[in-house]
Design a protein around this motif. Structure first.
Motif, short mmCIF file in Angstrom:
data_model
loop_
_atom_site.label_atom_id
_atom_site.label_comp_id
_atom_site.label_asym_id
_atom_site.label_seq_id
_atom_site.Cartn_x
_atom_site.Cartn_y
_atom_site.Cartn_z
N UNK A 94 -23.16 -9.08 29.20
CA UNK A 94 -23.86 -9.85 30.24
C UNK A 94 -24.63 -11.00 29.60
N UNK A 95 -23.98 -12.13 29.32
CA UNK A 95 -24.67 -13.25 28.65
C UNK A 95 -25.72 -13.92 29.53
N UNK A 96 -25.64 -13.77 30.84
CA UNK A 96 -26.61 -14.42 31.71
C UNK A 96 -28.00 -13.80 31.62
N UNK A 97 -28.14 -12.66 30.95
CA UNK A 97 -29.46 -12.06 30.80
C UNK A 97 -30.35 -12.89 29.87
N UNK A 98 -29.77 -13.89 29.22
CA UNK A 98 -30.59 -14.84 28.44
C UNK A 98 -31.56 -15.58 29.34
N UNK A 99 -31.21 -15.71 30.61
CA UNK A 99 -32.04 -16.46 31.55
C UNK A 99 -33.04 -15.58 32.29
N UNK A 100 -32.96 -14.26 32.12
CA UNK A 100 -33.89 -13.37 32.80
C UNK A 100 -35.28 -13.49 32.19
N UNK A 101 -36.30 -13.46 33.03
CA UNK A 101 -37.67 -13.63 32.55
C UNK A 101 -38.48 -12.38 32.90
N UNK A 102 -39.48 -12.09 32.08
CA UNK A 102 -40.36 -10.95 32.32
C UNK A 102 -41.54 -11.39 33.18
N UNK A 106 -41.21 -15.17 30.38
CA UNK A 106 -40.56 -15.41 29.10
C UNK A 106 -39.18 -14.76 29.08
N UNK A 107 -38.20 -15.53 28.63
CA UNK A 107 -36.85 -14.98 28.50
C UNK A 107 -36.63 -14.50 27.06
N UNK A 108 -35.50 -13.88 26.74
CA UNK A 108 -35.28 -13.37 25.38
C UNK A 108 -35.40 -14.43 24.29
N UNK A 109 -35.02 -15.67 24.59
CA UNK A 109 -35.15 -16.74 23.59
C UNK A 109 -36.61 -16.98 23.23
N UNK A 110 -37.48 -16.96 24.23
CA UNK A 110 -38.90 -17.16 23.97
C UNK A 110 -39.45 -16.08 23.05
N UNK A 111 -39.07 -14.82 23.32
CA UNK A 111 -39.58 -13.72 22.49
C UNK A 111 -39.04 -13.81 21.07
N UNK A 112 -37.77 -14.14 20.91
CA UNK A 112 -37.21 -14.28 19.57
C UNK A 112 -37.90 -15.41 18.79
N UNK A 113 -38.19 -16.51 19.48
CA UNK A 113 -38.87 -17.63 18.83
C UNK A 113 -40.29 -17.25 18.43
N UNK A 114 -41.01 -16.58 19.32
CA UNK A 114 -42.39 -16.18 19.05
C UNK A 114 -42.48 -15.19 17.88
N UNK A 125 -29.14 -19.06 21.52
CA UNK A 125 -28.96 -20.49 21.83
C UNK A 125 -27.49 -20.85 21.88
N UNK A 126 -26.70 -20.23 21.03
CA UNK A 126 -25.26 -20.50 21.02
C UNK A 126 -24.61 -20.06 22.33
N UNK A 127 -25.02 -18.91 22.86
CA UNK A 127 -24.41 -18.39 24.08
C UNK A 127 -24.92 -19.10 25.32
#
Length: 450
Positions: A94-102, A106-114, A125-127
Motif C-alpha cells: 500500500x504505497x499510498x500510506x505515505x500520505x496518511x497523517x497522524x 505528520x506522515x511517515x516521511x516527516x517522522x523519518x526526517x525528524x 521519497x522515491x515511491x
C-alpha cells in the motif's frame, strides 16, 4: 487467542503465529474488528520483526491501512524506527500510506526526517515524492522539521531529490523559511549548504518583516554567529532596512537610465555603497570579538603577572619584588592594552558612525595601540621567564621583533593618515568649487520661477 497473537507479534515468532492461524482461520478478522489501541501489525512493525510483518500483510493487506490511537499506521512506526525492509514490504502492499497523517498531521516521511532515518526517507521519497510537500501544523514543511530537529543528513537527502526554488523557499505560518530557521538555530552546515547548493532567497522576509540577517542580529552573539554573518554577507544578504532603502532608491534611477540609454552609473554607485556598508558592518562585529578577547586577556594578565620562584612578601607580585623596572613596564603596557580594548567596546556599543572615515581611522589606531601594548606585555613576560644563560639571545630576538613591529605599524599608520588627509583635502576642494560656481543666468532663473 488474540492475546497469544499479540505475544507472538511482540516476540516476532512466526511459528506461533502460523499455529494460531491454523487453529482459528478468522483470528485476523476478529482482531481487525475488535482492536482498540493498536493491531499486532503495529507491534511487529514497531519492534522490527520483518518476517512477522510479511506473514500478516500477505494474509490481510488491509492491516496496512489501520491506525492506532494516535493516528499512526504501521508505516509511521517502521519509518520512525528506521526499519527499511519493513518499510519496503508495507510500501509494496500500500504505497499510498505515505500520505496518511497522524493526529499531529505528520506522515511517515516527516517522522523519518525528524529521526534522521535517511535510508527510509530515500525509499519513501522515491515511491511518493508528493508526500514530501505535505505541511504539518503551523505550515511547516519537511525541511522545517529537518532544521528544527537538527537532522542535516535528512535535510540534504530531501533537497537533493526535490531542489526547486518554490520548495526551498516555502514559508510556515510565521513567514519563516528554512534559512530563517537555520539561522535562528545557528546551524552553520545547513546554512552553507542552502547558500551554495540551492536557490534559496537570502533576503526573504518573515511575517515580522525580518530577513535572515535580521534574525541573526537579534540572536545571542557568539563565534558561530560571526561565521554565519560572513557566509550570509558573501551571498548578498541584507538587513530589512537596507532592502527598503534599495527598493526606494533604485527603480527611478534604472528607469531614468533606460529612458536616456545611459549606463546605470547611479545604480552601480548604490551597489558600491551597500558593499561598503556591508564591509564596515562585518568589521564592526569582528572588532567587538577581538576587543572582548583582548580585554579578557589583559585583565587576566594584570591579576596574574609573570613570576619566578623567589621569596617575596605574601599577597604581592613576585616580579614587583625582584625587578621593579620590568614590573613597571609590564604594568604600563598591560594597562594600556586593557584600556584601549575597553575603549573599543565602548565606542562600538555607543553607535560609532562607521560611514565616517575619520572615526574608522581613530578606531583602527586604538586597535593598533591595544595589539602593540599586548605585544610589549608578551615581551616582558618572556624576559622574566628566560634563564640568565639565554637572556642575551632572547633579548636580541625580541629587540629585532619589536623594531620590525614598530616599522610595520608606522608604515600602516602613515599610509592611513595620508589617505585620510587626501580624502579631507578632496572634500575641501569640492566645497570650494561649489561655492565658487557662478550664479545661473537670469533668464534661467526666471524660467524656474515661472
Amino acid at each position: 487467542m488474540e492475546s497469544k497473537l499479540y505475544e507472538a507479534a511482540a516476540e516476532g515468532n512466526v511459528t506461533i503465529f502460523l499455529e494460531l492461524i491454523r487453529q482459528d482461520h478468522l483470528l485476523l478478522d476478529r482482531v481487525l474488528v475488535n482492536y482498540a489501541i493498536e493491531t499486532h501489525l503495529h507491534v511487529a512493525a514497531m519492534l522490527g520483526h520483518t518476517d512477522f510483518v510479511r506473514e500478516i500483510i500477505q494474509r490481510k493487506p488491509e492491516f496496512t491501512r489501520e491506525l492506532d490511537s494516535r493516528g499512526s499506521s504501521p508505516l509511521h512506526l517502521a519509518s520512525a524506527k528506521g526499519y527499511v525492509d519493513i518499510v519496503k514490504a508495507l510500501l509494496f502492499v500500500n504505497p499510498d500510506m505515505c500520505l496518511a497523517v497522524d493526529i499531529e498531521e505528520r506522515n511517515p516521511l516527516h517522522l523519518a526526517a525528524m529521526k534522521g532515518q535517511v535510508h527510509v526517507l530515500n525509499e519513501l521519497v522515491r515511491v511518493r515524492p508528493q508526500a514530501a510537500r505535505v505541511t504539518v501544523s503551523w505550515g511547516e514543511t519537511i525541511l522545517h522539521l529537518c532544521v528544527k530537529y537538527g537532522q542535516f543528513a535528512s535535510f540534504k537527502a530531501v533537497v537533493e531529490v526535490m531542489n526547486n526554488q518554490e520548495f526551498v523557499n516555502a514559508k510556515d505560518d510565521y513567514g519563516m523559511t528554512v534559512l530563517h530557521l537555520a539561522v535562528a538555530y545557528k546551524q552553520i552546515e545547513t546554512i552553507k549548504f542552502l547558500l551554495t547548493s540551492t536557490s534559496v532567497e537570502v533576503n526573504g522576509l518573515n511575517a515580522n518583516g525580518l530577513t535572515a540577517l535580521d534574525v541573526l542580529a537579534r540572536s545571542r552573539r557568539g563565534l558561530k554567529g560571526f561565521d554565519i554573518a560572513e557566509s550570509l554577507r558573501d551571498a548578498g544578504a541584507l538587513r530589512a532596512a537596507e532592502i527598503s532603502h534599495w527598493r526606494i532608491e533604485t527603480p527611478p534611477l534604472i528607469a531614468q537610465n533606460v529612458a536616456t540609454n545611459q549606463p546605470d552609473r547611479e545604480y552601480q554607485w548604490v551597489q558600491k555603497t551597500y558593499k561598503k556598508e556591508d564591509w564596515l558592518t562585518r568589521k564592526r562585529d569582528s572588532l567587538m570579538v577581538v576587543a572582548s578577547l583582548m580585554a579578557t586577556m589583559s585583565f587576566q594578565a594584570g591579576l596574574t603577572p609573570p613570576a619566578t620562584e623567589r621569596s617575596h612578601e605574601a599577597g604581592t607580585s613576585i616580579i614587583a619584588d625582584t625587578n621593579q623596572r620590568y614590573y613597571s613596564q609590564y604594568l604600563a603596557a598591560n594597562t594600556i592594552s586593557f584600556m584601549a580594548s575597553m575603549s573599543i567596546i565602548l565606542l562600538l556599543i555607543t553607535g560609532l558612525p562607521f560611514k565616517r572615515r575619520l572615526f574608522m581611522w581613530i578606531l583602527t589606531v586604538i586597535v593598533w595601540i591595544a595589539i602593540s601594548s599586548m605585544g610589549f606585555t608578551y615581551r616582558i613576560s618572556l624576559l622574566v621567564f628566560t634563564p640568565k644563560s639565554q637572556k642575551l639571545t632572547v633579548t636580541r630576538v625580541l629587540e629585532y621583533a619589536v623594531i620590525a613591529w614598530i616599522g610595520v605599524m608606522a608604515l600602516l599608520l602613515l599610509a592611513h593618515t595620508i589617505r585620510l588627509i587626501v580624502i579631507v583635502f578632496n572634500k575641501v576642494e569640492n566645497v570650494k568649487e561649489e561655492t565658487q560656481k557662478p550664479p545661473p543666468p537670469l533668464s534661467y532663473t526666471k524660467n524656474i520661477n515661472l
